[in-house]
Design a protein around this motif. Structure first.
Motif, mmCIF file in Angstrom:
data_model
loop_
_atom_site.group_PDB
_atom_site.id
_atom_site.type_symbol
_atom_site.label_atom_id
_atom_site.label_comp_id
_atom_site.label_asym_id
_atom_site.label_seq_id
_atom_site.Cartn_x
_atom_site.Cartn_y
_atom_site.Cartn_z
ATOM 1 N N LEU A 155 29.248 129.070 97.776
ATOM 2 C CA LEU A 155 30.287 128.081 97.513
ATOM 3 C C LEU A 155 30.127 127.459 96.134
ATOM 4 O O LEU A 155 31.117 127.161 95.448
ATOM 5 N N LEU A 156 28.886 127.231 95.714
ATOM 6 C CA LEU A 156 28.647 126.582 94.426
ATOM 7 C C LEU A 156 28.847 127.531 93.245
ATOM 8 O O LEU A 156 29.189 127.094 92.149
ATOM 9 N N ALA A 157 28.626 128.804 93.476
ATOM 10 C CA ALA A 157 28.726 129.787 92.388
ATOM 11 C C ALA A 157 30.141 129.784 91.803
ATOM 12 O O ALA A 157 31.139 129.866 92.529
ATOM 13 N N GLY A 158 30.217 129.677 90.499
ATOM 14 C CA GLY A 158 31.508 129.712 89.832
ATOM 15 C C GLY A 158 32.224 128.382 89.755
ATOM 16 O O GLY A 158 33.283 128.280 89.125
ATOM 17 N N LYS A 159 31.678 127.332 90.385
ATOM 18 C CA LYS A 159 32.301 126.015 90.325
ATOM 19 C C LYS A 159 31.705 125.237 89.144
ATOM 20 O O LYS A 159 30.540 124.859 89.164
ATOM 21 N N LYS A 160 32.525 124.997 88.140
ATOM 22 C CA LYS A 160 32.057 124.328 86.932
ATOM 23 C C LYS A 160 32.145 122.811 87.032
ATOM 24 O O LYS A 160 31.774 122.097 86.105
ATOM 25 N N ALA A 161 32.642 122.303 88.134
ATOM 26 C CA ALA A 161 32.766 120.859 88.334
ATOM 27 C C ALA A 161 31.400 120.225 88.549
ATOM 28 O O ALA A 161 30.423 120.892 88.898
ATOM 29 N N GLN A 162 31.325 118.905 88.342
ATOM 30 C CA GLN A 162 30.086 118.169 88.586
ATOM 31 C C GLN A 162 29.740 118.245 90.074
ATOM 32 O O GLN A 162 30.611 118.164 90.932
ATOM 33 N N ILE A 163 28.459 118.362 90.359
ATOM 34 C CA ILE A 163 28.017 118.571 91.732
ATOM 35 C C ILE A 163 28.383 117.397 92.640
ATOM 36 O O ILE A 163 28.681 117.595 93.813
ATOM 37 N N LYS A 164 28.408 116.196 92.098
ATOM 38 C CA LYS A 164 28.825 115.035 92.899
ATOM 39 C C LYS A 164 30.232 115.243 93.466
ATOM 40 O O LYS A 164 30.481 115.032 94.648
ATOM 41 N N GLY A 165 31.162 115.691 92.608
ATOM 42 C CA GLY A 165 32.526 115.926 93.056
ATOM 43 C C GLY A 165 32.642 117.091 94.010
ATOM 44 O O GLY A 165 33.436 117.052 94.956
ATOM 45 N N VAL A 166 31.832 118.125 93.802
ATOM 46 C CA VAL A 166 31.871 119.290 94.685
ATOM 47 C C VAL A 166 31.421 118.901 96.091
ATOM 48 O O VAL A 166 32.026 119.299 97.086
ATOM 49 N N LEU A 167 30.368 118.104 96.180
ATOM 50 C CA LEU A 167 29.878 117.676 97.495
ATOM 51 C C LEU A 167 30.907 116.833 98.238
ATOM 52 O O LEU A 167 30.961 116.865 99.476
ATOM 53 N N ARG A 168 31.727 116.088 97.506
ATOM 54 C CA ARG A 168 32.727 115.212 98.119
ATOM 55 C C ARG A 168 34.016 115.936 98.468
ATOM 56 O O ARG A 168 34.871 115.382 99.173
ATOM 57 N N ASP A 169 34.191 117.148 97.966
ATOM 58 C CA ASP A 169 35.434 117.887 98.160
ATOM 59 C C ASP A 169 35.460 118.480 99.571
ATOM 60 O O ASP A 169 34.711 119.400 99.886
ATOM 61 N N GLN A 170 36.351 117.958 100.412
ATOM 62 C CA GLN A 170 36.380 118.372 101.815
ATOM 63 C C GLN A 170 36.827 119.823 101.998
ATOM 64 O O GLN A 170 36.527 120.434 103.026
ATOM 65 N N SER A 171 37.511 120.373 101.010
ATOM 66 C CA SER A 171 37.907 121.776 101.102
ATOM 67 C C SER A 171 36.746 122.714 100.772
ATOM 68 O O SER A 171 36.823 123.917 101.035
ATOM 69 N N VAL A 172 35.669 122.153 100.220
ATOM 70 C CA VAL A 172 34.467 122.944 99.916
ATOM 71 C C VAL A 172 33.448 122.786 101.038
ATOM 72 O O VAL A 172 32.979 123.767 101.619
ATOM 73 N N ILE A 173 33.098 121.534 101.344
ATOM 74 C CA ILE A 173 32.163 121.212 102.427
ATOM 75 C C ILE A 173 32.731 120.022 103.186
ATOM 76 O O ILE A 173 33.062 119.002 102.578
ATOM 77 N N ALA A 174 32.842 120.115 104.480
ATOM 78 C CA ALA A 174 33.451 119.053 105.275
ATOM 79 C C ALA A 174 32.412 118.047 105.748
ATOM 80 O O ALA A 174 31.377 118.425 106.294
ATOM 81 N N GLY A 175 32.697 116.763 105.503
ATOM 82 C CA GLY A 175 31.892 115.702 106.095
ATOM 83 C C GLY A 175 31.201 114.771 105.136
ATOM 84 O O GLY A 175 30.865 113.645 105.489
ATOM 85 N N VAL A 176 30.934 115.215 103.909
ATOM 86 C CA VAL A 176 30.181 114.401 102.953
ATOM 87 C C VAL A 176 31.159 113.625 102.076
ATOM 88 O O VAL A 176 32.126 114.189 101.563
ATOM 89 N N GLY A 177 30.897 112.325 101.898
ATOM 90 C CA GLY A 177 31.740 111.487 101.053
ATOM 91 C C GLY A 177 30.950 110.864 99.923
ATOM 92 O O GLY A 177 29.898 111.349 99.518
#
Length: 288
Positions: A155-177
């Motif tokens: 899921l993280l591979a190829g995502k150039k966004a900051q990791i904080k935003g990736v963890l908060r993105d519910q379409s990537v991983i559900a449950g973390v805010g």
């Protein structure tokens, strides 16, 4: 905002109290909270609750095949009554109560929301995944048994966004805010500004373990607590989130903050960024 641990605890709290109990009434004080019009709320009356489960940060009350599904959003909460209030809700009244569900054993719960930004959302549907787009678009659950470290790395591979935003993105991983992403990154000793695709295999593994351990620990701490105590339990368990200016429990440095328009994040520079404070553009503008 309630996140995975609190939502899991609320689902368990409701399951223990209403599974096998029939719905007696559904009252709306705010028509805006209900995003569906068919089936009508009264269609739940007389049906028995068969399960209460969680989809990411959504709670799903299964009432004999009809599902009352709700998202508490930023300022929403669930208020439980062992004995339902005698006064009925008046639609349009100035109250934080948006919706009330009463049960035939005399108990009830309210969905409440403070503030002016009304984002609390409730649906009555037959199939939550098929009929609620936000649930259909959820990524894998952060604590799912089949969500492996390999899945996480992919899921993280190829995502150039900051990791904080990736963890908060519910379409990537559900449950973390916002709160638990701060906690997870602090435990993993990773900067919230790090690019997701820049993390090597060791950091990805560390982050994955930090996420699973932090969320599992928070669920354990919340388990069995009444709904009214869950907010305080969440705050008490935080290491850095909401603790700006306090001492980092890991190294003793001061916990720092970066502010945004509608939220803030907390971190420890010593633990996470090599001692370098992160740029806070909002504060920089104020100082000019």
């Amino acid at each position: 905002m309630p996140e995975l641990p609190e939502v899991e605890a609320l689902a368990g709290f409701l399951r223990q109290r209403v599974e096998g109990v029939a719905v007696a009434d559904v009252e709306l004080a705010s028509f805006n909270v209900l995003k569906t019009y068919s089936p009508a709320p009264q269609a739940l009356c007389g049906l028995f609750v068969t399960d209460v489960r969680r989809h990411g940060k959504w709670i799903d009350v299964d009432v004999d095949g009809l599902h009352l599904v709700f998202h508490l959003s930023r300022a929403g909460w669930l208020r439980w009554y062992d004995k339902a209030p005698a006064t009925r809700l008046r639609p349009g009244s100035k109250t934080p109560i948006a919706l009330r569900v009463s049960f035939e054993d005399g108990s009830a719960f309210d969905l409440t929301e403070q503030g002016t930004q009304k984002r609390l959302a409730a649906y009555i549907v037959k199939d939550p995944v098929a009929e609620i787009p936000q649930i259909a678009s959820l990524g894998p659950d952060a604590l799912s048994d089949d969500f492996t470290v390999e899945s996480f790395a992919a899921l993280l591979a190829g995502k150039k966004a900051q990791i904080k935003g990736v963890l908060r993105d519910q379409s990537v991983i559900a449950g973390v805010g916002n709160a638990y992403s701060d906690e997870v990154l602090h435990v993993a000793k990773i900067s919230p500004y790090a690019k997701a695709d820049s993390l090597d295999a060791e950091k990805v593994s560390r982050l994955y373990e930090a996420m699973r351990d932090t969320l599992s620990g928070a669920i354990e701490a919340a388990s069995g607590k009444p709904a009214a105590e869950l907010k305080d339990a969440k705050r008490a368990g935080m290491r850095v989130h909401g603790r700006t200016g306090q001492e980092c429990p890991e190294c003793g440095d001061v916990v720092r903050e970066v502010s945004f328009a509608d939220r803030s994040m907390q971190y420890c520079a010593t633990c996470q960024t090599g001692g370098k404070p992160l740029a806070d553009r909002r504060m920089s503008r104020l100082l000019k």
